[in-house]
Design a protein around this motif. Structure first.
Motif, short mmCIF file in Angstrom:
data_model
loop_
_atom_site.label_atom_id
_atom_site.label_comp_id
_atom_site.label_asym_id
_atom_site.label_seq_id
_atom_site.Cartn_x
_atom_site.Cartn_y
_atom_site.Cartn_z
N PHE A 24 56.89 30.85 37.10
CA PHE A 24 55.54 31.02 37.64
C PHE A 24 55.43 32.30 38.49
O PHE A 24 54.36 32.87 38.62
CB PHE A 24 55.17 29.81 38.50
CG PHE A 24 54.35 28.78 37.75
CD1 PHE A 24 54.37 28.72 36.37
CD2 PHE A 24 53.58 27.86 38.44
CE1 PHE A 24 53.62 27.77 35.68
CE2 PHE A 24 52.82 26.91 37.77
CZ PHE A 24 52.85 26.87 36.38
N LEU A 27 53.71 35.26 36.93
CA LEU A 27 52.35 35.08 36.43
C LEU A 27 51.31 35.29 37.52
O LEU A 27 51.52 34.88 38.67
CB LEU A 27 52.18 33.67 35.85
CG LEU A 27 53.23 33.18 34.84
CD1 LEU A 27 52.91 31.77 34.40
CD2 LEU A 27 53.32 34.11 33.66
N HIS A 29 48.10 34.44 36.43
CA HIS A 29 47.10 33.52 35.86
C HIS A 29 45.76 34.22 35.64
O HIS A 29 44.71 33.63 35.84
CB HIS A 29 46.95 32.29 36.74
CG HIS A 29 48.26 31.66 37.11
ND1 HIS A 29 48.98 30.89 36.23
CD2 HIS A 29 49.00 31.72 38.25
CE1 HIS A 29 50.10 30.48 36.81
NE2 HIS A 29 50.13 30.98 38.04
N ILE A 57 42.27 25.06 34.01
CA ILE A 57 43.52 24.29 34.14
C ILE A 57 43.27 22.79 34.10
O ILE A 57 44.02 22.04 33.48
CB ILE A 57 44.25 24.68 35.44
CG1 ILE A 57 44.53 26.18 35.46
CG2 ILE A 57 45.55 23.90 35.58
CD1 ILE A 57 45.34 26.67 34.27
N ILE A 96 48.49 34.43 27.63
CA ILE A 96 48.44 33.11 28.26
C ILE A 96 49.25 32.11 27.44
O ILE A 96 49.99 31.27 27.98
CB ILE A 96 46.98 32.63 28.38
CG1 ILE A 96 46.19 33.58 29.30
CG2 ILE A 96 46.93 31.20 28.89
CD1 ILE A 96 46.67 33.60 30.73
N PHE A 162 50.23 25.29 40.47
CA PHE A 162 49.39 26.36 39.95
C PHE A 162 48.68 27.09 41.08
O PHE A 162 48.66 28.33 41.13
CB PHE A 162 48.35 25.81 38.97
CG PHE A 162 47.31 26.81 38.57
CD1 PHE A 162 47.55 27.71 37.54
CD2 PHE A 162 46.08 26.88 39.23
CE1 PHE A 162 46.60 28.66 37.18
CE2 PHE A 162 45.13 27.83 38.88
CZ PHE A 162 45.39 28.72 37.84
N PHE A 166 49.06 30.94 42.11
CA PHE A 166 47.87 31.82 42.12
C PHE A 166 47.74 32.54 43.46
O PHE A 166 47.52 33.76 43.49
CB PHE A 166 46.63 30.98 41.82
CG PHE A 166 45.36 31.76 41.72
CD1 PHE A 166 44.92 32.25 40.50
CD2 PHE A 166 44.58 32.01 42.85
CE1 PHE A 166 43.73 32.97 40.40
CE2 PHE A 166 43.40 32.73 42.76
CZ PHE A 166 42.98 33.21 41.52
N SER A 218 41.90 38.39 30.83
CA SER A 218 43.25 38.26 30.29
C SER A 218 43.47 39.23 29.14
O SER A 218 44.54 39.85 29.01
CB SER A 218 43.51 36.82 29.83
OG SER A 218 44.80 36.70 29.26
N SER A 231 50.96 37.92 33.09
CA SER A 231 49.66 37.34 32.70
C SER A 231 48.68 37.51 33.86
O SER A 231 49.07 37.77 34.99
CB SER A 231 49.79 35.86 32.35
OG SER A 231 49.95 35.09 33.52
#
Length: 231
Positions: A24, A27, A29, A57, A96, A162, A166, A218, A231
């Motif tokens: 993670f 990323l 997101h 999500i 993604i 998540f 983020f 994205s 990402s």
């Protein structure tokens, strides 16, 4: 593996810890795409987080996690495979999709070594045989199920992971500082609770989010000349 309330809590904390090597950290997101397009400011970053939780999500990954968790506990592996494949089909952006597969496989490998369970081993066999894609949300579902963690706690934990990822990306992109990042995370708690409740009530036919602007960002990010995140 302990299935006591304390044991389940400890597993949940371990899986959501930023030190857990799920991938993670690499990323954003989609957040970096917004920054590159100058389409976000520090004060609108929390709004984007809430929107992604509610409309991306939540309807996709969180819903898949709830469905796969239920199926894994029942030993319905064809159902687990179906959820995994359906979730993959909803991820239209290449970066993604690749990120979800990479973090899923990394989670599966790390959780298998650190936690271990019969259901986790079974799912790993399906992924190795290419019967199941091995997306992060489904790998998390099986991991939580194998550890005896209830579905609501599993979904909420993954949504928090998540949100933490983020806000961590926002910190590295200079959209926030360490103190305000904690304010943003706390403010997301009611949204996480709301999204968890919704995810637990959806069926397979309802799986899939709708965030056209995030998808466009994205796509722009994928073609950027320089990127801090994958990402």
């Amino acid at each position: 593996m302990s299935t006591s309330p304390v044991g389940a809590l400890l597993v949940s904390l371990q899986l959501t810890d930023s030190a857990f090597p799920s991938g993670f950290y690499t990323l954003s997101h989609g957040l970096e795409g917004y920054v590159q397009d100058r389409a976000i400011e520090p004060h609108t970053m929390p709004v984007l987080l809430h929107d992604l939780l509610r409309h991306s999500i939540g309807p996709s990954d969180a819903t898949a996690l709830a469905l796969a968790h239920r199926a894994a506990l029942a030993g319905d592996w064809e159902r687990v495979i179906g959820v995994d494949r359906r979730l993959l089909a909803t991820k239209l952006n290449r970066e993604i999709r690749v990120a979800a597969l990479r973090t899923g496989h990394q989670l599966l490998e790390t959780a298998g070594a650190a936690l271990g369970s019969v259901v986790l081993e079974k799912y790993a066999e399906l992924v190795a045989a290419k019967r199941a894609p091995g997306l992060q949300a489904v790998a998390a579902a099986v991991t939580y199920a194998g550890a005896g963690i209830p579905a609501d706690q599993a979904v909420a934990s993954d949504l928090f992971a998540f949100a933490a990822s983020f806000t961590g990306a926002a910190l590295r992109l200079r959209l926030t500082d360490h103190r305000h990042a904690q304010v943003v995370l706390r403010a997301a708690a009611p949204v996480i609770e709301e999204v968890t409740t919704a995810a637990l009530t959806r069926g397979l036919a309802d799986l899939g989010g709708c965030t056209p602007m995030a998808d466009a960002m994205s796509g722009l990010h994928e073609r950027a000349e320089a990127r801090l995140f994958t990402s």
